[in-house]
Design an enzyme around this catalytic site. Sequence first.
Site, short mmCIF file in Angstrom:
data_model
loop_
_atom_site.label_atom_id
_atom_site.label_comp_id
_atom_site.label_asym_id
_atom_site.label_seq_id
_atom_site.Cartn_x
_atom_site.Cartn_y
_atom_site.Cartn_z
N ASP A 57 0.86 -1.19 0.00
CA ASP A 57 0.00 0.00 0.00
C ASP A 57 0.89 1.24 0.00
O ASP A 57 1.80 1.36 0.82
CB ASP A 57 -0.88 -0.04 1.25
CG ASP A 57 -1.84 1.12 1.35
OD1 ASP A 57 -1.77 2.03 0.49
OD2 ASP A 57 -2.65 1.12 2.28
N ARG A 111 5.06 1.95 10.24
CA ARG A 111 5.04 3.17 9.44
C ARG A 111 6.04 4.15 10.05
O ARG A 111 5.72 4.93 10.95
CB ARG A 111 3.63 3.75 9.38
CG ARG A 111 2.64 2.82 8.68
CD ARG A 111 1.26 3.41 8.56
NE ARG A 111 0.32 2.46 7.95
CZ ARG A 111 -0.99 2.66 7.85
NH1 ARG A 111 -1.52 3.79 8.30
NH2 ARG A 111 -1.77 1.74 7.29
N GLN A 126 -4.48 -3.45 12.48
CA GLN A 126 -5.86 -3.26 12.09
C GLN A 126 -6.44 -4.56 11.54
O GLN A 126 -5.71 -5.48 11.18
CB GLN A 126 -6.01 -2.14 11.06
CG GLN A 126 -5.30 -2.36 9.74
CD GLN A 126 -5.36 -1.13 8.84
OE1 GLN A 126 -5.36 0.01 9.29
NE2 GLN A 126 -5.42 -1.36 7.54
N ASP A 246 -14.02 7.53 4.78
CA ASP A 246 -13.50 7.26 6.13
C ASP A 246 -14.63 7.31 7.14
O ASP A 246 -15.51 8.18 7.07
CB ASP A 246 -12.45 8.30 6.52
CG ASP A 246 -11.18 8.23 5.69
OD1 ASP A 246 -10.94 7.17 5.07
OD2 ASP A 246 -10.45 9.23 5.65
N GLU A 259 -10.53 9.08 13.46
CA GLU A 259 -10.76 8.13 12.37
C GLU A 259 -10.61 6.70 12.86
O GLU A 259 -9.59 6.34 13.46
CB GLU A 259 -9.78 8.39 11.22
CG GLU A 259 -9.99 7.46 10.03
CD GLU A 259 -8.92 7.60 8.96
OE1 GLU A 259 -8.54 6.56 8.38
OE2 GLU A 259 -8.47 8.74 8.72
N SER A 262 -10.73 3.37 7.21
CA SER A 262 -10.66 3.85 5.83
C SER A 262 -11.08 2.69 4.94
O SER A 262 -10.62 1.56 5.13
CB SER A 262 -9.23 4.29 5.49
OG SER A 262 -9.12 4.59 4.12
#
Length: 345
Positions: A57, A111, A126, A246, A259, A262
């Site tokens: 991604d 990340r 997630q 989102d 959030e 997504s």
Amino acid sequence: MSNLIKPKDYQALLDMRQTEQGIKLIKEFFQQNLSTELRLRRVTAPLFVLKGLGINDDLNGVERPVTFPIKDLNDSQAEVVHSLAKWKRLTLAEYKIEPGYGIYTDMNAIRADEELDNLHSLYVDQWDWEAVITKDQRTLKSLKDIVERIYSAIRRTEYLTCETYPQIKPFLPEKIHFIHSEELLKMYPDLTPKEREDAICKAYGAVFIIGIGGVLSNGEKHDGRAPDYDDWSTVAENGMAGLNGDILIWYPVLQRSFELSSMGIRVDKESLLRQLAIENKEERKELYFHRQLLDDKLPLSIGGGIGQSRLCMVLLHKGHIGEIQASIWPDDMRKECKLAGMPLI
């Protein structure tokens, strides 16, 4: 440290032992509900993929993946996943999943370019999910239906959590509100995208913002999105572009929008080519994933990611995601959080 929010008079409602038990309760209950709602089977997912296949991604297109050489593959480079948005679609094809069914998995990512604060960590966990759809289901109506089912699973999990820990009180509204990012811009033309999210979430409590990735009428994007998984350029039945979005809520602990997910209907051949051209990324057509899609070897699908630590943080009323997961934090952030009553794991 300027991004750290220190909630006034914050006090954790659960001690560390209760928190760990609560995390287990939420994760087990929610994933079972998600699986039932969307008819998903669990699959095992990779932590890393080979570089150069177009499978990883790209998020907003600027984040650098963590890479390392593989000795037994002549030092070929592997990348730690950012998410599994495209890998899942390949897996749907490999498993020959029928329309109306799908898969989910535990996605763990690093990340390294993340800006650390109450919500953002170097470590991302997630539930990544993906389901096969038919051509006539590539509609805004189908997208909204899936969003409402996911939101129902979130609210059921909130109810169980509050029943288990009576000191935690429910706050999520019964319904989720839908709005397109262009409509949101017209409502709050003088606000930044983040300020617009805060305003709409405070007004409705739970919101799904449609159309993330395309350029709005002011010449800017609401937020970035890679061109090769979500379909953000197809004009839907409301006359606006975007079949993705989102899920956000108003989080009273931090007094800000938050959030949780997504997601979106994925690109078909036409929208892939269109979005690659818009983003000047047409060279990607030669990558493995993109060739599979353009050669009609991948099913049409809808999918997304739902933050595990984020959902636990919200339902346990925590002030910092580091109270939920073990990660690396700057020393000064750890000290500030401890003084603010938010000891990080």
